[in-house]
Scaffold this motif. Structure first.
Motif: not given
Length: 935
Positions: A313-314, A320, A340, A344-346, A348, A366
């Motif tokens: 997350k960022s 990104y 993103t 927020q949980n991303n 990958s 990011v």
């Protein structure tokens, strides 16, 4: 005293002063038994305070009892207690925090046993010996305050013994199972360290992880955050235990932060200083890993771990990119990109096909006006691991006690110390491991729980498989082991000649048989041709050492019997039953049968002059020959005698000085077996007045000792028990009076000489000489050296001759004859007079004691307490007779050996006079400080 007192008498104050010093030292070797020795007690308390007190470094630590205490840096501890060699490890605190980090057993100040503290408790519960942060052995705190190592927690499992400069024995067999200490001693390669996340710019506080790596065992990590250079000695910065530590970056707000760090391995090698710079700027997106990669190892092989997922997350909205094999956010291959949201949980994903073979750096970048980043490493490994069994397939013998131990060795192109699995089966089925999860679906995990080997005692088809961290599976390996537990047992019934000594022409015969199973046999010359050595191999990254036996051929064997039976020489000439087959039916020619005696004859030409060795071998030939052992010993010694016996060595040796007078014996080793029925003509003399005075040896005892089946050692015990003290002594055995086993007599007379010292000097012991009185007499309050009694301690001695009366000194533990000898004679006759007591009562000895002798000067002086009366002796009433006159001691006067010391019980000190003078004789039994009641 007459003229002797005027001309020859010397005050022996130095002698007595030294006696006091020696007694003081002896006194402190055990607890004081007299409360009124105030000065000595005070000295003892001072010494106890010096060697046993608490505080200051260098003392002996009192380990934490029941896990409640703590180790104190700078003190030492022996983790072996009494179970093995003393290993005084030093408690080390390289951080200077006051909390011990480990123990150094190498003497270099580097802790090679790293403490592990459960839940940040005050006491460690285990030690890490390879720097991986996991417990290898556990600390066991015993109720008596001592501490040792065990293989299980809470004092469970086996006791672990440390062997200096070698390693750890985990099963109590005296063999090092884990040679880590030896590996550290050979390690000269410096460690290396790494830090993550990579140096760069970040939008918020970062937790940096410093990891130490080494070819053998990583050790302490040192770092600073103030720009100074981290150091171990003198300590500078923060020092932590391996294998990793964390540092908070940016805790003081935005700015530039520099971390300097380095690593020291457990061998003491130190790497150069590394520097990592971080810029913390809250305007930069702060990128973080929420969930690490599901696997840091991937493979493109079908069925292996081909994909990994991770969550990140960022803190800010932005675009990104995820970059492979990058060094930052401006290079590398972009394998994923997009937008993103903030916080927020991303999730990958990354596949093996996106990676190059080997380690790949992955950067998550990011861009929100400024660029934030985070990175990690993932490895692509497409190569199957390799697994092998050691020792390999074959036939092995099992003696019913020690099983055949097998180890599985793992190897891979990716050098990892954890994360791989090995599985095996012994029931004929195929072992299996789930390539994706690593779960063993059939078989057992290696190494087995609480063990390091697979132990076999019967025929076994071992199968095995390995999985690496990327999910690649090895080929299934197999090894067939034939375990034969039926080694034959060999029994020798007799020899011809029976004493195992032959001359220059006769043959040698052996009557023998065997029990058990057998296929063939052979009788070989040799028997002592194999030498033991050690070989090492790397198993699971650990050096494993085992014993092997090698003969002249150079071939190696796992046991000495098989080695000897494959390296002996075949007899020649007209020898019979030296090799052949084992049969069950009718035996013909050179065949033999189980439990049936056979007569082997070996021609004389097979033997050389001196000692020869033979070995009998019966092989069961289960896959490979496994040879039996003779009952009682492995080899047979045969002596070929063509010359008279020769003296090889003597104790005391010829020309020796400072020889201990106790015991009065000669030990003579000859070149060949002796005839124990022969009686040597022995002469023992003492140098006096330019000539030799003879000591009576008619009651000497001769003892023949066997060495390798035959007596080649002669021990001569003198009847005087002690040699005269400060004496030049010469002994000789006349030619023709000592014979060897072949009846060849000593060709010429043997003569040697040596010089004795006093018993007290040789043994750094002096019995107490304490007297009361005035003037030059020694005073210690009301203390007296004697504690004399006609009552002997109960239970120690049963006198079968109640009229043989003695006086026992409870302080010196000496036994005195109650009555003096009815003998006023010269020095040498006095020695012989006391020796005669040892053959009293038809050899049972006076008062059933057979160690009577003339007392030393120190010993006789213990009876003298000069108080102005005559005779000056304590508890005079316990003695049957006593004269205020000179009594001989066994101590010659060193400057003039024509004189000997004596005690006159009407004077306070010791004196000397000519050995030809006539003095009285009082005899003593025993050795000072020991139990004289056991002859």
């Amino acid at each position: 005293m007459s003229g002797i007192g005027t001309i020859f008498t010397v005050r022996y104050s130095l002698f007595t002063n030294l006696a006091i010093v020696f007694f003081s030292l002896s006194f402190f070797s055990c607890s004081p038994n007299r409360q009124n020795y105030s000065l000595l007690s005070a000295l003892e308390q001072m010494i106890v305070g010096l060697i046993g007190g608490s505080g200051g470094g260098g003392g002996i630590i009192t380990p934490p009892g029941n896990g409640l205490g703590s180790f104190t840096p700078g003190e030492s501890i022996n983790l072996n207690n009494s179970s093995g060699p003393t290993v005084n490890g030093v408690i080390i605190d390289p951080s200077g925090s006051g909390k011990a980090l480990g123990i150094s057993t190498q003497g270099n100040g580097v802790p090679n046993l790293i403490f592990l503290y459960p839940n940040n408790s005050s006491s460690p519960n285990a030690v890490d010996i390879n720097g991986d942060g996991a417990p290898d052995y556990y600390l066991c705190y015993l109720s008596n305050g001592s501490v040792n190592l065990t293989t299980g927690s809470n004092c469970s499992g086996n006791t672990v013994t440390i062997y200096p400069n070698q390693g750890f024995d985990i099963n109590g067999d005296g063999v090092v199972d884990n040679p880590m200490i030896a590996r550290l001693a050979a390690d000269v390669i410096s460690p290396s360290s790494s830090i993550s996340p990579n140096p760069g710019s970040y939008g918020g506080v970062q937790i940096a992880t410093i990891v130490c790596a080494d070819n053998v065992a990583p050790g302490n990590i040192a770092y600073t955050i103030d720009g100074s250079t981290p150091a171990y000695s003198p300590q500078n910065g923060t020092i932590t235990n391996p294998p990793k530590t964390t540092v908070t970056i940016g805790g003081n707000g935005d700015g530039t932060y520099a971390i300097k760090y380095r690593c020291r391995d457990l061998a003491g090698n130190i790497e150069n200083v590394n520097t990592a710079s971080y810029v913390i700027n809250h305007n930069i997106p702060n990128v973080s890993i929420v969930t690490p990669a599901s696997s840091f190892y991937l493979s493109s092989t079908s069925g292996a771990v081909q994909t990994a997922s991770y969550v990140w997350k960022s803190t800010q909205v932005g675009s990104y990119s995820i970059r492979q094999n990058a060094t930052g956010c401006t290079d590398g291959n972009v394998i994923e990109s997009g937008m993103t949201g903030a916080n927020q949980n991303n999730t990958s994903f990354i596949s093996a096909n996106q990676l190059s073979v080997g380690p790949n750096s992955i950067f998550i970048c990011v861009n929100s006006g400024l660029v934030g980043q985070i990175s990690f490493t993932i490895t692509r490994d497409d190569t199957k691991p390799v697994i092998a069994a050691s020792p390999g397939a074959g036939g092995y013998g099992y003696d019913g006690v020690t099983p055949v131990s097998i180890q599985l060795a793992y190897a891979d192109n990716i050098n990892v110390s954890s994360g791989y699995q090995m599985a095996y089966t012994t029931d004929g089925s195929t072992p299996a491991i789930n390539s994706l999860t690593g779960a063993i679906t059939n078989g057992n995990s290696f190494p087995p729980p609480a063990a390091s080997t697979i132990d076999l005692i019967s025929n076994t088809n071992l199968q095995f498989i390995a999985r690496d961290p990327a999910g690649n599976l090895s080929l299934v390996g197999s090894a067939a082991y034939v375990i034969d537990s039926s080694r034959p047992t060999i029994q020798v019934n007799g020899y011809t000649p029976s004493n195992q000594v032959i001359d220059g022409s006769t043959a040698f015969g052996i009557n023998w048989q065997f029990s058990g199973t057998g296929a063939s046999y052979k009788v070989l010359l040799g028997g002592n041709r194999c030498t033991a050595s050690t070989v090492s191999s790397i198993v699971n990254g650990v050096t494993v050492t085992k014993n092997v036996y090698s003969g002249p051929s150079g071939a190696r064997y796992s046991n000495t019997v098989d080695c000897e039976c494959n390296n002996g020489s075949t007899p020649t000439g007209t020898s019979t039953f030296i090799s052949g087959n084992v049969v069950t039916g009718t035996a013909s020619n050179s065949d033999i049968k189980v439990n049936t005696a056979v007569n082997t004859s070996l021609a004389n030409l097979n033997f050389t002059a001196g000692k020869n060795s033979l070995i009998i071998c019966v092989g069961n030939q289960a896959n490979q020959p496994e040879y039996g052992m003779q009952t009682g010993s492995q080899t047979i010694n045969v002596w070929k005698d063509t010359q008279a016996p020769l003296l090889v060595s003597a104790t005391p040796s010829g020309g020796a000085t400072d020889v201990n007078p106790n015991p009065g014996k000669l030990t003579l080793v000859f070149s060949e077996p002796l005839d124990p029925t022969s009686t040597p003509n022995l002469t023992v003399q003492v140098f006096q007045y330019g000539s030799w005075a003879t000591i009576d040896t008619s009651k000497a005892k001769f003892q023949f000792l066997a060495s390798s089946n035959q007596p080649d050692t002669l021990v001569i015990w003198l009847p005087s028990i002690f040699f005269p003290e400060n004496a030049l002594i010469q002994w000789s055995i006349a030619a023709g009076t000592l014979k060897d086993a072949a009846s060849l007599a000593l060709a010429s007379t043997i003569t040697q000489s040596f010089l004795t010292t006093t018993y007290e000097v040789a043994n750094t012991y002096a019995p107490p000489i304490l007297r009361t009185g005035t003037g030059e007499d020694l005073t210690f309050g009301d203390a007296k050296a004697q504690n004399l009694s006609n009552t002997v301690p109960g239970g120690l001695w049963s006198n079968s001759y109640p009229t043989d009366l003695v006086v026992f000194d409870y302080n010196t533990k000496l036994v005195w004859k109650k009555d003096e000898e009815n003998l006023k004679t010269d020095f040498f006759s006095a020695i012989n007079g006391c020796a005669n007591l040892n053959i009293a009562n038809s050899g049972a000895g006076y008062a059933t004691l057979t160690n009577w002798r003339l007392p030393s000067a120190q010993e006789l002086a213990t009876l003298s307490i000069y108080d102005g009366s005559s005779p000056s002796i304590a508890s005079a009433s316990v003695f049957g007779s006593l004269n205020a006159a000179p009594y001989w001691t066994s101590t010659l006067f060193t400057p003039t050996v024509t004189n000997a010391w004596y005690v006159d019980f009407q004077y306070p000190d010791l004196y000397f006079g000519p050995v030809t003078a006539s003095n009285w004789v009082r005899c003593v039994s025993g050795v000072p400080g020991s139990n004289p009641l056991v002859p």
